[in-house]
Design a protein around this motif. Structure first.
Motif, PDB file in Angstrom:
ATOM      1  N   ALA A  10     -36.116 -57.354  32.737  1.00 52.39           N
ATOM      2  CA  ALA A  10     -34.425 -56.697  32.733  1.00 52.39           C
ATOM      3  C   ALA A  10     -34.409 -55.760  31.522  1.00 52.39           C
ATOM      4  N   ARG A  11     -33.710 -54.736  32.024  1.00 53.28           N
ATOM      5  CA  ARG A  11     -33.450 -53.544  31.113  1.00 53.28           C
ATOM      6  C   ARG A  11     -32.054 -53.241  30.691  1.00 53.28           C
ATOM      7  N   VAL A  31     -26.208 -50.619  29.637  1.00 55.28           N
ATOM      8  CA  VAL A  31     -26.024 -50.726  30.950  1.00 55.28           C
ATOM      9  C   VAL A  31     -27.270 -51.647  31.441  1.00 55.28           C
ATOM     10  N   ASN A  65     -29.562 -54.174  33.822  1.00 54.09           N
ATOM     11  CA  ASN A  65     -29.830 -54.356  35.258  1.00 54.09           C
ATOM     12  C   ASN A  65     -30.975 -55.396  35.293  1.00 54.09           C
ATOM     13  N   GLY A  66     -30.967 -56.245  36.262  1.00 58.67           N
ATOM     14  CA  GLY A  66     -32.216 -57.048  35.978  1.00 58.67           C
ATOM     15  C   GLY A  66     -32.069 -58.543  36.522  1.00 58.67           C
ATOM     16  N   GLN A  67     -32.701 -59.502  36.288  1.00 56.30           N
ATOM     17  CA  GLN A  67     -32.585 -61.103  36.679  1.00 56.30           C
ATOM     18  C   GLN A  67     -33.270 -61.956  35.616  1.00 56.30           C
ATOM     19  N   GLY A 112     -20.353 -57.408  37.510  1.00 53.08           N
ATOM     20  CA  GLY A 112     -21.596 -56.986  37.704  1.00 53.08           C
ATOM     21  C   GLY A 112     -22.805 -58.362  37.308  1.00 53.08           C
ATOM     22  N   PHE A 115     -28.377 -62.701  38.141  1.00 53.82           N
ATOM     23  CA  PHE A 115     -28.421 -61.291  38.444  1.00 53.82           C
ATOM     24  C   PHE A 115     -27.400 -60.167  37.565  1.00 53.82           C
ATOM     25  N   PHE A 116     -28.008 -59.178  37.114  1.00 52.42           N
ATOM     26  CA  PHE A 116     -27.277 -58.146  36.436  1.00 52.42           C
ATOM     27  C   PHE A 116     -27.130 -56.913  37.125  1.00 52.42           C
ATOM     28  N   GLU A 117     -26.012 -56.402  37.480  1.00 53.08           N
ATOM     29  CA  GLU A 117     -26.102 -55.080  38.260  1.00 53.08           C
ATOM     30  C   GLU A 117     -25.108 -54.097  37.562  1.00 53.08           C
ATOM     31  N   ASP A 118     -25.626 -53.138  36.774  1.00 54.39           N
ATOM     32  CA  ASP A 118     -24.798 -52.290  35.974  1.00 54.39           C
ATOM     33  C   ASP A 118     -23.825 -52.941  35.200  1.00 54.39           C
ATOM     34  N   LYS A 123     -22.287 -53.650  31.944  1.00 53.13           N
ATOM     35  CA  LYS A 123     -21.727 -52.990  30.562  1.00 53.13           C
ATOM     36  C   LYS A 123     -21.743 -53.853  29.321  1.00 53.13           C
TER      37      LYS A 123
END
Length: 398
Positions: A142-143, A152, A154-156, A196, A215-218, A220
């Motif tokens: 996850a980054r 920002v 993203n990841g899991q 997100g 889950f992380f999608e963009d 902030k």
């Protein structure tokens, strides 16, 4: 090293025991003692009751609103809470992220988050494990990329305990993909209501919704939610895990469950006699009780060291291994003692929808679910295999 309790310790225990007897709601202790499921409201209610007395965070120093108890007093508190069947105080805020904030957080983070954790205003969850990054946590993917005044993400994340209820997550993210595994990780505080974020349930073998994948999608996250320095999150993560592993031993709970096991084994019959009087079964119980006594002495040694100003080191791994082995053995013996009546899953009874089990045996009905749930204890908090590696490296020099 003095492992005996002083007269002051005995007086403290008496005061704690009296307060718990007068203040633990009977319906909550009934759930705990009879292995029924606690709801979010149950856990929040108990946290608020403790908060009103100033005891929701037993390990916190006075300067942050804690009672200022020493290590021995905290151990006594844990024992007495377990004995009477008090619900747990969820560790994610009080015992895991709070010590990190006290040691590594900035003043603004301490001022804002610590009072809210103490009061139970925020429900926290832990964002560590990922698919393929459990025991090898440093391999997480996850980054978080810095964009001005925010990251920002993203990841899991996976196996996120009670994440469906959480207001906040403390999360490990990779902020420098080019760095060595442990050196490119940061520690972020993430509001779970941020756009997100998706939380999906994982229904476990005991038919409970306790864990989740996130889950992380963009997503902030303000830069001000970074704890400590960027790319130094591995240091903070290890500090947190030391606190988590020490608490996993749960000696008080295991002593309570041992008494429950003996009660069952006296009730159940084999060849017309109580099962506990059967030599083979009695030997299994005795062997487990000896293991529990040895674990308790080890815990008291750690408590004595803490009282002398020394924090938990590799001993935390020892407590984690043996504590979880004892817990699993207890659930196994309970199921063995009850026999076939322990097999059915009576979820409505476990969740309080029915007053009595469909099988007619209220003691037996929760045990299969209890047994299956405790298969996880040797895995979470760092698998026992990993803990043995830590002991080998730090205590044996291997």
């Amino acid at each position: 090293m003095d492992l005996d309790y002083s007269a002051a310790d005995d007086a403290f225990r008496a005061d704690i025991r009296a307060w718990l007897a007068a203040n633990v709601p009977a319906e909550l202790s009934d759930k705990v003692l009879n292995h029924k499921r606690l709801t979010r409201d149950d856990l929040a209610r108990w946290h608020k009751l403790l908060g009103a007395r100033g005891w929701s965070a037993p390990a916190w120093p006075v300067e942050y609103g804690g009672p200022g108890w020493d290590a021995t007093q905290r151990h006594i508190w844990d024992e007495e809470c377990a004995r009477i069947g008090a619900p747990p105080v969820l560790p994610f805020g009080v015992s895991m992220v709070a010590p990190v904030l006290m040691k590594y957080g900035n003043d603004a983070q301490k001022r804002y988050y610590l009072p809210r954790i103490l009061a139970g205003d925020d429900w926290w969850c832990q964002g560590y494990s990922e698919p393929g990054s459990g025991s090898d946590l440093a391999s997480l993917r996850a980054r978080a990329e810095r964009h001005g005044d925010h990251y920002v993400v993203n990841g899991q994340k996976t196996w996120t305990t009670l994440g469906q209820h959480a207001d906040m997550m403390f999360c490990l993210v990779r902020t420098d993909p080019a760095a060595k595994k442990q050196e490119g990780i940061s520690f972020l505080l993430i509001d779970m209501k941020t756009p997100g974020i998706t939380v999906r349930p994982i229904i476990t073998l005991d038919e409970d919704h306790e864990v989740n994948e996130v889950f992380f999608e963009d997503v902030k996250v303000p830069v001000e939610n970074l704890v400590g320095d960027e790319n130094r999150g591995w240091t903070y993560a290890k500090y947190l895990l030391g606190h988590e592993r020490t608490g996993i031993a749960r000696v008080g709970q295991s002593k309570r469950e041992l008494a429950f096991l003996k009660q069952i084994a006296l009730r159940e019959k084999k060849n017309g006699r109580p099962l506990l009087h059967d030599p083979l079964f009695a030997a299994r119980v005795a062997s487990l009780e000896i293991e529990l006594m040895a674990l308790e002495v080890t815990v008291l040694r750690v408590v004595a060291n803490e009282a002398g100003g020394r924090g938990p080191g590799p001993e935390a791994s020892m407590l984690k291994i043996k504590g979880t082995e004892v817990q699993q053995a207890l659930t196994e013996l309970m199921v063995d003692a009850i026999g076939p009546l322990a097999a059915p899953f009576d979820v409505p009874f476990l969740e309080g929808e029915h007053d009595h089990a469909a099988s007619g045996d209220d003691d037996a009905a929760p045990l299969a679910a209890y047994y299956f749930n405790y298969r996880k204890t040797s895995i979470y908090g760092g698998s026992n295999e990993i803990q043995k590696n830590i002991i080998a490296q730090m205590m044996l020099g291997l």
